[in-house]
Design a protein around this motif. Structure first.
Motif, PDB file in Angstrom:
ATOM      1  N   SER A  25       0.834  -1.214   0.000  1.00 39.41           N
ATOM      2  CA  SER A  25       0.000   0.000   0.000  1.00 39.41           C
ATOM      3  C   SER A  25       0.862   1.255   0.000  1.00 39.41           C
ATOM      4  O   SER A  25       0.509   2.245  -0.615  1.00 39.41           O
ATOM      5  CB  SER A  25      -0.938   0.015   1.204  1.00 39.41           C
ATOM      6  OG  SER A  25      -0.200   0.156   2.395  1.00 39.41           O
ATOM      7  N   GLY A  27       1.250   3.622   1.823  1.00 39.42           N
ATOM      8  CA  GLY A  27       0.617   4.851   2.290  1.00 39.42           C
ATOM      9  C   GLY A  27      -0.164   5.608   1.238  1.00 39.42           C
ATOM     10  O   GLY A  27      -0.659   6.696   1.484  1.00 39.42           O
ATOM     11  N   ARG A  28      -0.266   5.068   0.055  1.00 41.98           N
ATOM     12  CA  ARG A  28      -1.004   5.731  -1.024  1.00 41.98           C
ATOM     13  C   ARG A  28      -2.404   5.162  -1.141  1.00 41.98           C
ATOM     14  O   ARG A  28      -2.712   4.136  -0.560  1.00 41.98           O
ATOM     15  CB  ARG A  28      -0.261   5.562  -2.348  1.00 41.98           C
ATOM     16  CG  ARG A  28       1.065   6.305  -2.362  1.00 41.98           C
ATOM     17  CD  ARG A  28       1.771   6.087  -3.649  1.00 41.98           C
ATOM     18  NE  ARG A  28       2.428   4.772  -3.539  1.00 41.98           N
ATOM     19  CZ  ARG A  28       2.997   4.144  -4.527  1.00 41.98           C
ATOM     20  NH1 ARG A  28       2.980   4.655  -5.729  1.00 41.98           N
ATOM     21  NH2 ARG A  28       3.569   2.992  -4.347  1.00 41.98           N
ATOM     22  N   LYS A  29      -3.223   5.827  -1.913  1.00 40.52           N
ATOM     23  CA  LYS A  29      -4.606   5.387  -2.078  1.00 40.52           C
ATOM     24  C   LYS A  29      -4.786   4.471  -3.281  1.00 40.52           C
ATOM     25  O   LYS A  29      -5.894   4.202  -3.693  1.00 40.52           O
ATOM     26  CB  LYS A  29      -5.533   6.599  -2.194  1.00 40.52           C
ATOM     27  CG  LYS A  29      -5.611   7.369  -0.896  1.00 40.52           C
ATOM     28  CD  LYS A  29      -6.630   8.453  -0.967  1.00 40.52           C
ATOM     29  CE  LYS A  29      -6.688   9.162   0.366  1.00 40.52           C
ATOM     30  NZ  LYS A  29      -7.729  10.140   0.425  1.00 40.52           N
ATOM     31  N   ARG A  30      -3.712   4.006  -3.837  1.00 39.78           N
ATOM     32  CA  ARG A  30      -3.816   3.064  -4.945  1.00 39.78           C
ATOM     33  C   ARG A  30      -4.149   1.698  -4.385  1.00 39.78           C
ATOM     34  O   ARG A  30      -3.568   1.251  -3.403  1.00 39.78           O
ATOM     35  CB  ARG A  30      -2.518   3.020  -5.735  1.00 39.78           C
ATOM     36  CG  ARG A  30      -2.247   4.338  -6.401  1.00 39.78           C
ATOM     37  CD  ARG A  30      -1.103   4.223  -7.345  1.00 39.78           C
ATOM     38  NE  ARG A  30      -0.932   5.483  -8.038  1.00 39.78           N
ATOM     39  CZ  ARG A  30       0.227   5.993  -8.365  1.00 39.78           C
ATOM     40  NH1 ARG A  30       1.329   5.354  -8.067  1.00 39.78           N
ATOM     41  NH2 ARG A  30       0.281   7.144  -8.992  1.00 39.78           N
ATOM     42  N   TRP A  31      -5.056   0.987  -5.044  1.00 38.95           N
ATOM     43  CA  TRP A  31      -5.566  -0.263  -4.494  1.00 38.95           C
ATOM     44  C   TRP A  31      -5.169  -1.489  -5.306  1.00 38.95           C
ATOM     45  O   TRP A  31      -5.270  -2.604  -4.814  1.00 38.95           O
ATOM     46  CB  TRP A  31      -7.087  -0.193  -4.381  1.00 38.95           C
ATOM     47  CG  TRP A  31      -7.763   0.132  -5.678  1.00 38.95           C
ATOM     48  CD1 TRP A  31      -8.054   1.378  -6.146  1.00 38.95           C
ATOM     49  CD2 TRP A  31      -8.183  -0.772  -6.691  1.00 38.95           C
ATOM     50  NE1 TRP A  31      -8.638   1.302  -7.379  1.00 38.95           N
ATOM     51  CE2 TRP A  31      -8.738  -0.020  -7.744  1.00 38.95           C
ATOM     52  CE3 TRP A  31      -8.156  -2.159  -6.803  1.00 38.95           C
ATOM     53  CZ2 TRP A  31      -9.239  -0.593  -8.890  1.00 38.95           C
ATOM     54  CZ3 TRP A  31      -8.665  -2.738  -7.962  1.00 38.95           C
ATOM     55  CH2 TRP A  31      -9.202  -1.941  -8.978  1.00 38.95           C
TER      56      TRP A  31
END
Length: 78
Positions: A25, A27-31
């Motif tokens: 992850s 810490g990013r919002k990429r899933w």
């Protein structure tokens, strides 16, 4: 259910999948990377178990490395 504990009930698949999702992850919002890594841990763990290899956290490490290598390859080509 018999007296034998099944890997699914022991939490072996969820543990490695969770570790992989956390590691990827970043810490990013990429899933997509965390999801792909989590999904990839299951067949790796199953392969280890069918070969009578102790699983521990190896599926998490292998799946995370594979996803990181794919990410690196994709970023180098763009």
């Amino acid at each position: 259910m018999s007296g034998r504990i099944r890997p699914l009930h022991a939490g072996l698949f969820g543990y490695n999948a969770s570790l992989s999702a956390i590691a990827l992850s970043n810490g990013r919002k990429r899933w997509l990377a965390p999801l792909a890594g989590s999904i990839l841990t299951v067949p790796i763990a199953m392969a280890f178990m069918s070969a009578d290899i102790i699983v521990l956290t190896a599926p998490f490490v292998i799946a995370s490395w594979i996803i990181l290598l794919i990410q690196r390859k994709l970023t180098l080509t763009h």
